[in-house]
Design a protein around this motif. Structure first.
Motif, short mmCIF file in Angstrom:
data_model
loop_
_atom_site.label_atom_id
_atom_site.label_comp_id
_atom_site.label_asym_id
_atom_site.label_seq_id
_atom_site.Cartn_x
_atom_site.Cartn_y
_atom_site.Cartn_z
N MET A 1 0.85 -1.20 0.00
CA MET A 1 0.00 0.00 0.00
C MET A 1 0.88 1.24 0.00
O MET A 1 1.71 1.44 0.88
CB MET A 1 -0.88 0.01 1.26
N THR A 2 0.73 2.09 -0.99
CA THR A 2 1.47 3.34 -1.09
C THR A 2 0.81 4.39 -0.23
O THR A 2 -0.38 4.64 -0.35
CB THR A 2 1.53 3.84 -2.53
N THR A 3 1.55 5.01 0.65
CA THR A 3 0.96 5.97 1.58
C THR A 3 1.88 7.14 1.80
O THR A 3 3.05 7.13 1.47
CB THR A 3 0.70 5.31 2.94
N THR A 4 1.29 8.18 2.41
CA THR A 4 2.07 9.30 2.88
C THR A 4 1.55 9.67 4.25
O THR A 4 0.51 9.21 4.68
CB THR A 4 1.93 10.52 1.95
N GLY A 5 2.27 10.53 4.95
CA GLY A 5 1.81 11.00 6.24
C GLY A 5 2.53 10.28 7.36
O GLY A 5 3.58 9.68 7.20
N SER A 6 1.98 10.35 8.55
CA SER A 6 2.58 9.78 9.74
C SER A 6 2.77 8.28 9.58
O SER A 6 1.86 7.54 9.26
CB SER A 6 1.69 10.07 10.95
N GLY A 7 4.01 7.81 9.88
CA GLY A 7 4.28 6.39 9.77
C GLY A 7 3.45 5.57 10.72
O GLY A 7 2.96 4.49 10.38
N LEU A 17 -7.20 -2.26 8.39
CA LEU A 17 -7.80 -2.72 7.14
C LEU A 17 -7.52 -4.21 6.91
O LEU A 17 -8.39 -4.95 6.45
CB LEU A 17 -7.26 -1.91 5.96
N ALA A 18 -6.31 -4.64 7.24
CA ALA A 18 -5.97 -6.06 7.08
C ALA A 18 -6.87 -6.92 7.95
O ALA A 18 -7.33 -8.00 7.53
CB ALA A 18 -4.51 -6.28 7.44
N ALA A 19 -7.16 -6.44 9.16
CA ALA A 19 -8.06 -7.17 10.06
C ALA A 19 -9.47 -7.22 9.50
O ALA A 19 -10.23 -8.16 9.79
CB ALA A 19 -8.07 -6.52 11.44
N LEU A 20 -9.81 -6.23 8.68
CA LEU A 20 -11.14 -6.18 8.06
C LEU A 20 -11.19 -6.93 6.73
O LEU A 20 -12.23 -7.00 6.09
CB LEU A 20 -11.57 -4.72 7.84
N GLY A 21 -10.03 -7.46 6.31
CA GLY A 21 -10.00 -8.28 5.11
C GLY A 21 -9.57 -7.57 3.85
O GLY A 21 -9.76 -8.09 2.74
N TYR A 22 -8.94 -6.38 3.96
CA TYR A 22 -8.56 -5.62 2.77
C TYR A 22 -7.12 -5.15 2.85
O TYR A 22 -6.58 -4.88 3.92
CB TYR A 22 -9.46 -4.39 2.60
N THR A 23 -6.52 -5.05 1.66
CA THR A 23 -5.23 -4.36 1.50
C THR A 23 -5.49 -3.20 0.54
O THR A 23 -5.81 -3.44 -0.63
CB THR A 23 -4.15 -5.29 0.92
N SER A 24 -5.37 -1.99 1.02
CA SER A 24 -5.74 -0.83 0.21
C SER A 24 -4.68 -0.48 -0.81
O SER A 24 -3.49 -0.61 -0.55
CB SER A 24 -6.00 0.38 1.12
N GLU A 25 -5.14 -0.02 -1.98
CA GLU A 25 -4.25 0.49 -3.01
C GLU A 25 -4.22 2.01 -3.05
O GLU A 25 -3.43 2.61 -3.77
CB GLU A 25 -4.68 -0.05 -4.38
N PHE A 26 -5.12 2.63 -2.29
CA PHE A 26 -5.18 4.09 -2.27
C PHE A 26 -3.99 4.69 -1.52
O PHE A 26 -3.39 4.05 -0.66
CB PHE A 26 -6.47 4.57 -1.60
N ARG A 27 -3.70 5.94 -1.86
CA ARG A 27 -2.68 6.70 -1.13
C ARG A 27 -3.35 7.54 -0.06
O ARG A 27 -4.33 8.21 -0.32
CB ARG A 27 -1.93 7.62 -2.10
#
Length: 495
Positions: A1-7, A17-27
């Motif tokens: 997952m590509t992200t910005t902001g606070s680590g 999100l992983a616990a909810l069953g998803y790996t996000s592709e959004f930034r």
């Protein structure tokens, strides 16, 4: 997952999100203020008030302004319920995944269907409404053809901005918010200083708007200005996977949208009411466009152009936010394999950080609706009549799902909860929403043909009926293995 902001925020969001069953592709490029601005520009005080001011003033007189406060409180209850849900389930698409986790895939399908149709039609209504303003700014003759061309141009511009990605969308939302709030304050303030013809006492005087009947009936009809005004806060949750620390920030952004948007809308409405020189002329129909007259008198030709530009920015920002919400909703559907063509609609552009094909749908469908108006001038009115009803139906399907889940043991476990106030707020939100829907569908033109008198109700029945028919025939839930209905189960397990 590509992200910005606070680590830390990014890691926590990814784990949730992983616990909810998803790996996000959004930034995660959207700040709290950008997220709030998205909801604010969707709610858009300028668009809502300028569009319905004349109709509501004619029907209910100056006291119609109180509906903004009443509806604002009702929608705040809905926003509080949504805040609890999105805090536990910060998943892109908002209403659809919330309904899925609270109840199940069938309920989620119908909820998302109703809301998606309403969003797409609302995009068409917003750009169509902007058409005459853009034509006037460009000194074009306002006609059906120029309105359609200008509306299509607005769709193309909104789509181009949305394709720029989350960061561009956030910047555009902030610009839209800043322009609209400054414009609302400047225009409203100037009207109060230079064009005020009445004191605050007129807010308690109907000026005969009830025409010898019950003023309550007149007020309820006029209160549609409030009902049409207070939605948009849910868009903050539609982009949940693009906001760092979403579980905390999105519920706050939703509440901010109601507070700030409601205050701005009420201020604009108050300034316009006090600037109308003759309420009798508006109520009788002699003055059918009091807003244009007030603005022309207060600002002159050059000033009116500036105001037009501000209004157009508001319309464009509103269309942007609606389109972003619709595209994320459809992407969420497709990601769960709940739509025909899910393989295409679920594709994601890593370069741009957006789902391009659902954005394309959110451009093409509204464009088709706009083009249909060329063949029948009242066709778009009949289609748009469902838009706001559909939004409210979608809201209440989630509120009802939350109440059902709560009564079956669901205890919200996100960062934002209402605690022991959760149940009474949920019940009050449902009662308010049902009352608002009844008010919207209530027949008020007995002299018109029956199908016109029941137009809003019929449009709602058609769309909900079509959704149920597709649910039975296509059974889209068969193809999806995404988690559903786990809110109650998790609560029973103590998680």
């Amino acid at each position: 997952m590509t992200t910005t902001g606070s680590g830390a925020d990014v890691s926590s969001d990814a784990q949730q999100l992983a616990a909810l069953g998803y790996t996000s592709e959004f930034r995660r490029d959207m700040s709290l203020w950008a997220n709030f601005s998205l909801g604010f520009t969707y709610l858009s005080p300028v668009v809502g008030i300028y569009t319905l001011f004349a109709v509501s003033l004619a029907v209910g007189g100056p006291p119609m302004i109180w509906s903004l406060l009443i509806v604002g409180l009702g929608q705040l209850l809905v926003a509080l319920v949504f805040g609890e849900v999105v805090s536990q389930y910060p998943i892109a698409g908002g209403i659809y995944p919330w309904a899925r986790r609270l109840w199940g895939p069938k309920w989620a399908w119908l909820t998302g269907w109703v809301y998606a149709i309403a969003l797409l039609v609302t995009i068409a209504s917003v750009v169509y409404g902007a058409g005459p303003y853009l034509a006037s700014l460009l000194d074009l003759t306002v006609s059906t053809n120029t309105t359609i061309v200008c509306a299509l141009a607005m769709i193309v511009l909104a789509t181009a901005i949305n394709l720029g990605g989350t960061k561009v969308l956030g910047i555009a939302a902030l610009i839209g918010f800043t322009t609209e709030i400054i414009g609302a304050l400047v225009v409203g303030g100037w009207l109060l200083i230079s064009e005020r013809h009445h004191g605050l006492g007129v807010l308690f005087d109907s000026f005969g708007a009830e025409a010898g009947g019950s003023y309550l009936a007149a007020f309820l009809a006029a209160s549609l200005i409030g009902i049409f005004q207070y939605y948009g806060f849910e868009a903050c949750g539609d982009v949940a996977e693009e906001v760092p620390d979403a579980s905390r920030r999105i519920p706050k952004a939703m509440r901010m949208t109601i507070y700030v948007g409601g205050a701005a809308a009420t201020f604009v409405c108050l300034a316009l009411v006090l600037a109308v020189p003759d309420f009798g002329a508006v109520i009788s129909g002699e003055n059918a466009d009091p807003v244009s007259g007030v603005l022309a008198t207060a600002f002159g030709d050059w000033g009116a152009k500036v105001v037009l530009a501000v209004v157009l920015v508001s319309f464009l920002s509103c269309a942007l936010s609606l389109q972003a919400a619709a595209s994320r909703l459809m992407y969420s559907y497709a990601r769960d394999r709940m739509l025909p063509g899910s393989g295409v609609l679920a594709r994601f552009s890593r370069a741009r950080g957006v789902p391009p094909y659902t954005l394309l749908v959110a451009a093409v469908v509204p464009a088709v609706v706009v083009l249909v108006s060329r063949f029948s001038e009242d066709a778009i009115t009949k289609i748009v009549s469902f838009a706001v009803l559909g939004i409210y139906l979608g809201f209440q399907l989630v509120v009802l799902a939350a109440l059902r889940a709560r009564l079956k043991g669901w205890r919200p476990s996100g960062s934002f909860t209402l605690g022991r106030w959760g149940l009474p707020v949920n019940v009050a939100a449902l009662l308010y929403g049902v009352a608002a829907i009844v008010n919207m569908v209530w027949p008020r033109t007995p002299d018109a043909p029956w199908y016109d008198d029941y137009l809003v109700l019929l449009s709602g029945v058609v769309v909900v009926g079509a959704g149920l028919l597709l649910l039975v025939l296509l059974r889209p839930y068969r193809h999806s293995d995404a988690i559903a209905g786990d809110a109650i189960a998790n609560s029973r397990e103590g998680t």
